[in-house]
Motif scaffolding. Structure first.
Motif, mmCIF file in Angstrom:
data_model
loop_
_atom_site.group_PDB
_atom_site.id
_atom_site.type_symbol
_atom_site.label_atom_id
_atom_site.label_comp_id
_atom_site.label_asym_id
_atom_site.label_seq_id
_atom_site.Cartn_x
_atom_site.Cartn_y
_atom_site.Cartn_z
ATOM 1 N N VAL A 1 0.846 -1.207 0.000
ATOM 2 C CA VAL A 1 0.000 0.000 0.000
ATOM 3 C C VAL A 1 0.881 1.257 0.000
ATOM 4 O O VAL A 1 0.685 2.179 -0.786
ATOM 5 N N CYS A 2 1.870 1.267 0.880
ATOM 6 C CA CYS A 2 2.761 2.424 1.031
ATOM 7 C C CYS A 2 3.538 2.682 -0.258
ATOM 8 O O CYS A 2 3.816 3.827 -0.616
ATOM 9 N N ALA A 3 3.872 1.563 -0.955
ATOM 10 C CA ALA A 3 4.699 1.638 -2.160
ATOM 11 C C ALA A 3 4.068 2.520 -3.232
ATOM 12 O O ALA A 3 4.788 3.131 -4.025
ATOM 13 N N GLY A 4 2.732 2.607 -3.241
ATOM 14 C CA GLY A 4 2.033 3.438 -4.213
ATOM 15 C C GLY A 4 2.580 4.862 -4.211
ATOM 16 O O GLY A 4 2.636 5.517 -5.244
ATOM 17 N N CYS A 5 2.996 5.349 -3.067
ATOM 18 C CA CYS A 5 3.579 6.690 -2.980
ATOM 19 C C CYS A 5 5.073 6.652 -2.647
ATOM 20 O O CYS A 5 5.856 7.361 -3.247
ATOM 21 N N HIS A 6 5.442 5.823 -1.648
ATOM 22 C CA HIS A 6 6.825 5.860 -1.150
ATOM 23 C C HIS A 6 7.764 4.939 -1.915
ATOM 24 O O HIS A 6 8.949 4.870 -1.591
ATOM 25 N N GLY A 7 7.244 4.233 -2.941
ATOM 26 C CA GLY A 7 8.103 3.358 -3.743
ATOM 27 C C GLY A 7 8.242 1.971 -3.148
ATOM 28 O O GLY A 7 8.115 1.771 -1.943
ATOM 29 N N LYS B 1 -1.684 14.764 14.888
ATOM 30 C CA LYS B 1 -0.792 15.745 15.513
ATOM 31 C C LYS B 1 0.209 16.227 14.485
ATOM 32 O O LYS B 1 0.778 17.301 14.602
ATOM 33 N N ARG B 2 0.504 15.392 13.505
ATOM 34 C CA ARG B 2 1.240 15.836 12.323
ATOM 35 C C ARG B 2 0.259 15.678 11.164
ATOM 36 O O ARG B 2 -0.242 14.587 10.910
ATOM 37 N N LYS B 3 -0.003 16.781 10.483
ATOM 38 C CA LYS B 3 -1.017 16.769 9.429
ATOM 39 C C LYS B 3 -0.449 16.186 8.143
ATOM 40 O O LYS B 3 0.666 16.507 7.749
ATOM 41 N N ASN B 4 -1.209 15.319 7.527
ATOM 42 C CA ASN B 4 -0.778 14.699 6.279
ATOM 43 C C ASN B 4 -2.010 14.213 5.529
ATOM 44 O O ASN B 4 -2.490 13.102 5.745
ATOM 45 N N MET B 5 -2.534 15.071 4.668
ATOM 46 C CA MET B 5 -3.752 14.731 3.929
ATOM 47 C C MET B 5 -3.601 13.474 3.073
ATOM 48 O O MET B 5 -4.448 12.599 3.127
ATOM 49 N N PRO B 6 -2.503 13.373 2.274
ATOM 50 C CA PRO B 6 -2.407 12.188 1.408
ATOM 51 C C PRO B 6 -2.457 10.870 2.181
ATOM 52 O O PRO B 6 -2.988 9.879 1.682
ATOM 53 N N MET B 7 -1.909 10.858 3.416
ATOM 54 C CA MET B 7 -1.869 9.585 4.146
ATOM 55 C C MET B 7 -3.106 9.318 4.983
ATOM 56 O O MET B 7 -3.234 8.249 5.577
ATOM 57 N N ARG B 8 -4.009 10.273 5.003
ATOM 58 C CA ARG B 8 -5.194 10.143 5.853
ATOM 59 C C ARG B 8 -5.975 8.843 5.637
ATOM 60 O O ARG B 8 -6.369 8.201 6.613
ATOM 61 N N PRO B 9 -6.191 8.443 4.371
ATOM 62 C CA PRO B 9 -6.965 7.212 4.181
ATOM 63 C C PRO B 9 -6.225 5.946 4.641
ATOM 64 O O PRO B 9 -6.831 4.886 4.755
ATOM 65 N N TYR B 10 -4.890 6.049 4.863
ATOM 66 C CA TYR B 10 -4.099 4.854 5.212
ATOM 67 C C TYR B 10 -3.730 4.832 6.677
ATOM 68 O O TYR B 10 -3.656 3.764 7.280
ATOM 69 N N ALA B 11 -3.445 6.008 7.236
ATOM 70 C CA ALA B 11 -3.015 6.065 8.628
ATOM 71 C C ALA B 11 -4.219 6.247 9.544
ATOM 72 O O ALA B 11 -4.453 7.319 10.091
ATOM 73 N N GLU C 1 13.889 18.761 -1.280
ATOM 74 C CA GLU C 1 12.606 19.483 -1.332
ATOM 75 C C GLU C 1 11.739 19.104 -0.139
ATOM 76 O O GLU C 1 11.053 19.944 0.432
ATOM 77 N N TYR C 2 11.775 17.822 0.215
ATOM 78 C CA TYR C 2 10.990 17.360 1.360
ATOM 79 C C TYR C 2 11.488 18.036 2.643
ATOM 80 O O TYR C 2 10.694 18.536 3.443
ATOM 81 N N MET C 3 12.815 18.076 2.834
ATOM 82 C CA MET C 3 13.353 18.640 4.078
ATOM 83 C C MET C 3 13.105 20.141 4.168
ATOM 84 O O MET C 3 12.777 20.657 5.242
ATOM 85 N N THR C 4 13.240 20.835 3.034
ATOM 86 C CA THR C 4 12.989 22.282 3.061
ATOM 87 C C THR C 4 11.534 22.547 3.450
ATOM 88 O O THR C 4 11.240 23.482 4.197
ATOM 89 N N ARG C 5 10.648 21.697 2.933
ATOM 90 C CA ARG C 5 9.223 21.844 3.279
ATOM 91 C C ARG C 5 9.016 21.617 4.784
ATOM 92 O O ARG C 5 8.285 22.348 5.437
ATOM 93 N N GLN C 6 9.687 20.602 5.333
ATOM 94 C CA GLN C 6 9.538 20.318 6.764
ATOM 95 C C GLN C 6 10.049 21.493 7.596
ATOM 96 O O GLN C 6 9.442 21.870 8.596
ATOM 97 N N ILE C 7 11.190 22.060 7.174
ATOM 98 C CA ILE C 7 11.780 23.169 7.933
ATOM 99 C C ILE C 7 10.815 24.354 7.963
ATOM 100 O O ILE C 7 10.663 25.022 8.985
ATOM 101 N N GLY D 1 11.908 3.172 15.260
ATOM 102 C CA GLY D 1 11.194 3.931 16.295
ATOM 103 C C GLY D 1 10.681 5.263 15.767
ATOM 104 O O GLY D 1 9.598 5.718 16.135
ATOM 105 N N TYR D 2 11.462 5.876 14.888
ATOM 106 C CA TYR D 2 11.047 7.145 14.284
ATOM 107 C C TYR D 2 9.835 6.933 13.373
ATOM 108 O O TYR D 2 8.850 7.676 13.444
ATOM 109 N N ILE D 3 9.911 5.915 12.506
ATOM 110 C CA ILE D 3 8.803 5.645 11.580
ATOM 111 C C ILE D 3 7.522 5.387 12.374
ATOM 112 O O ILE D 3 6.475 5.980 12.102
#
Ligand code: HEC
Ligand code: HEC
Length: 231
Positions: A48-54, A87-97, A188-194, A74-76
């Motif tokens: 399921v995750c592979a659809g986005c995360h490879g 508590k961490r917003k993530n629209m794309p993952m909402r249907p999975y998480a 790009e991902y890290m800059t967005r997080q910062i 532990g981080y994942i």
């Protein structure tokens, strides 16, 4: 003499046990049942995750989807819980998480599965016995962050002064720590997080001091330095 060393040892143990743990500050540790890690189940969930995360957790779309391969388990697991609790917003993952799709007892298995995936940064030498299919599989796991523009020297200095303590030497993370490595993660991902840390949309230790006052060129410099660390 003996008594004295027992005393020193107890004192040391006491000090170690009473050191604060950073990551548990913001969420209360829940009392959990002993967990079973099942890598086959992890592999199954990963479809399921592979659809986005490879397929190998390598992420994609220029950092829209972060790399998950090799992050501390532990981080994942902690991030998935934050997504589930929103508590961490993530629209794309909402249907999975959510509890129906990803019950809490499955989290350690998917986290362990993704954590043990090793991506290489260079194509290895093949001998004549390597089949075309094996080569293809190996090639799919070769992953390297492209160099980005910026002042690498300044980036290294800033990194060593402000980030290394937690994110480890050369951004590789620290053995036994759940703080994520930054080397090998999409720029790009890290800059967005910062940006999210600076606005408070996502939590980060000392975000006010670390990110709010930082100039865009300084962040760019850290990213330029980090992009050299996985070559
Ligand atoms: C529909 C696309 C999609 C699917 C499917 C998906 N994710 Fe994600 N995931 C994302 C996006 C987008 C982000 C980055 C969000 C952000 O920018 O903060 C993310 C972030 C993450 C992170 C945080 C990584 C980090 O470095 O902090 C973890 C962990 C994660 N996903 C795990 C999973 C797992 C496990 C699954 C499968 C059960 C999964 N994701 C399925 C889109 C997806
Ligand atoms: C006091 C320890 C500490 C310091 C210092 C620190 N970090 Fe972090 N960083 C963390 C922790 C812990 C997390 C994970 C936060 C969470 O649980 O969501 C993190 C997460 C991140 C992430 C998100 C990674 C991901 O995969 O989503 C980025 C990017 C980041 N830090 C960049 C930096 C930079 C750049 C610096 C230096 C300017 C820095 N950090 C300094 C502890 C630290």
């Amino acid at each position: 003499m003996f008594k004295q060393s027992v005393f020193v040892f107890s004192l040391l143990l006491f000090t170690l046990l009473s050191l604060p743990v950073y990551s548990s500050e913001e969420t209360e540790e829940e009392v959990t049942e002993p967990v079973e890690i099942d890598l086959d189940l992890g592999e199954e969930i990963n479809e399921v995750c592979a659809g986005c995360h490879g397929e190998f957790g390598q992420g994609g779309k220029g950092g829209e989807y972060p790399r998950l391969a090799g992050l501390p388990a532990g981080y994942i697991a902690h991030q998935i819980k934050l997504f589930k609790e929103e508590k961490r917003k993530n629209m794309p993952m909402r249907p999975y998480a959510n509890d129906r799709e990803l019950p809490d007892e499955d989290i350690p298995s998917i986290a362990a599965y993704l954590s043990q995936i090793k991506l290489t940064t260079k194509m290895p030498e093949f001998d004549e016995n390597t089949t075309a299919y094996e080569k293809l599989l190996i090639a799919k796991k070769v992953f390297n962050i492209a160099r980005v523009e910026g002042d690498v020297e300044l980036g290294k200095e800033l990194y060593v002064d402000d980030c290394k303590l937690c994110h480890g030497k050369n951004g590789k993370g620290k053995e036994g720590s759940d703080t994520p490595p930054l080397s090998g993660q999409y720029t790009e991902y890290m800059t967005r997080q910062i940006k999210h840390f600076a606005t408070g949309e996502r939590w980060h230790e000392y975000a006010e001091d670390l990110f709010e006052e930082m100039e865009p060129e300084e962040i760019q410099a850290i990213m330029a330095y980090l992009s050299t660390t996985d070559d």
